[in-house]
Design an enzyme around this catalytic site. Structure first.
Site, short mmCIF file in Angstrom:
data_model
loop_
_atom_site.label_atom_id
_atom_site.label_comp_id
_atom_site.label_asym_id
_atom_site.label_seq_id
_atom_site.Cartn_x
_atom_site.Cartn_y
_atom_site.Cartn_z
N LYS A 53 -1.37 -69.58 87.36
CA LYS A 53 -2.72 -69.89 86.78
C LYS A 53 -3.58 -69.91 88.26
CE LYS A 53 -1.10 -73.11 83.48
NZ LYS A 53 -0.89 -74.70 83.28
N GLN A 97 -0.47 -80.83 85.92
CA GLN A 97 0.68 -80.17 85.41
C GLN A 97 1.72 -80.96 84.60
OE1 GLN A 97 0.80 -76.65 85.25
NE2 GLN A 97 2.32 -77.00 83.69
N ASP A 120 -7.54 -78.67 80.51
CA ASP A 120 -6.48 -78.39 79.79
C ASP A 120 -6.45 -79.09 78.38
OD1 ASP A 120 -4.41 -77.04 80.37
OD2 ASP A 120 -3.47 -78.53 81.78
#
Ligand code: NAP
Length: 305
Positions: A53, A97, A120
């Site tokens: 990413k 994450q 996200d």
């Protein structure tokens, strides 16, 4: 034999579009989006994902930073880090994450983040908006799958869609996106009875299980569209040969990296399906591309652009 539904090509187009918009903002306003990723602990796969990413962000001139905290971090100090990022003007997207180490309460941590920076799409506020079919960030993997189906002109409305896997990251949000687009969804999991029979009724079958080659041809209706989300590594030479036959690329993978990736769908399914996504090169690249797109959206929205 069916066709491969390449995510790589579409992902490249999406990234290029994002990159050219970011360049325009840089040129005209000397501003660019900022993305901050938080990694807690040493999960190997998480490190790889976050690294990918970051690499793509940099290529698109999206300012990127990774905050790597030890597994022993206290929840309070993780939350204060998130609050700091919430306040920072130059951070448009925050990415926590997952999975977090088991000592953390994921819901508590996610809800510390400002929903407007939740690129996200895992904040309960974003997931609520998804359920209500209201505007908001959508989780990147399911969003990428929807984009891929659209790109290949595969209609959703009125179709029987079976999703195997009910995680918050893939299966559940995907089921909502498909429902919102008027598909008829059956969401399956490890307690589903007669899974292969249920799956074989699908016009569109999505596998997000995390078990290599689990979905064999008997799960698939002739001519179905099959989306393989799984990313499982295998290192057993005999197994690789069994799944892929004599395949130079796979053998090179094994030699160089010690493993090759296989999806949740057995490679033989290509002979029965109308479309199948490859692994790698199918859903994976789209997940990253959608994150870049969401970050740009956040940047524009926060500045009223
Ligand atoms: P997860 O959180 O472990 O969830 C797996 C789901 O599969 C669960 O709902 C589980 O059911 C179900 N399941 C497990 N074994 C099953 C079985 N034998 N029959 C039916 N259902 C079964 O996994 P995830 O995070 O969703 O990830 C799934 C896969 O997608 C992994 O390989 C992961 O690496 C990959 N992935 C890829 C991307 C990408 O960008 N390409 C992104 C995310 C994930 P229960 O709920 O009943 O336990």
């Amino acid at each position: 034999m069916g066709n491969w539904m390449e995510g790589r090509t579409l992902a490249k187009q999406i990234r290029e579009k994002v990159g050219s918009e970011v360049s325009q903002f840089l040129k005209n306003k000397n501003q660019s989006p900022g993305l901050a990723g938080i990694l807690v602990g040493e999960n190997k796969a998480s490190k790889i994902y976050l690294g990918i990413k970051e690499k793509h962000s940099r290529r698109l001139n999206i300012r990127s930073e990774i905050i790597h905290l030890p597994e022993t971090t206290e929840a309070a100090s993780l939350k204060s880090k998130i609050q700091e990022l919430n306040q920072r003007e130059d951070v448009d997207g925050i990415l926590i994450q997952l999975p977090l180490p088991s000592s953390f309460d994921t819901h508590d941590i996610l809800t510390t983040m400002k929903p407007e920076k939740d690129v996200d799409g895992f904040h309960p506020f974003s997931l609520g908006n998804l359920l209500m079919d209201e505007e908001g960030f959508r989780p990147c993997t399911p969003l990428g799958i929807m984009e891929l189906l659209k790109y290949y002109n595969i209609p959703i409305e009125g179709q029987k869609v079976v999703v195997i896997g009910r995680s918050l990251i893939v299966g559940k949000p995907l089921a909502s996106l498909i429902t919102n687009d008027n598909g008829t969804v059956t969401l399956c999991h490890s307690r589903t009875k007669e899974l292969s029979r249920v799956a074989a009724e699908a016009d569109i079958l999505v596998a997000a299980i995390g078990r290599g080659a689990y979905v064999t041809p008997e799960f698939v209706k002739e001519g179905a569209v099959v989306v393989d989300v799984g990313q499982n590594s295998i290192s057993d030479k005999e197994k690789v040969k069994e799944y892929f036959g004599d395949n130079e690329k796979r053998e090179r993978d094994l030699e160089k990296k010690g493993y090759t990736l296989i999806g949740d769908v057995h490679p033989q399914v290509i002979h029965k399906a109308r479309y199948l996504t490859p692994v790698p090169g199918g859903v994976g690249p789209l997940t990253v591309a959608m994150l870049m797109k969401n970050t740009l959206e956040s940047f524009k929205k926060r500045r009223g652009l």
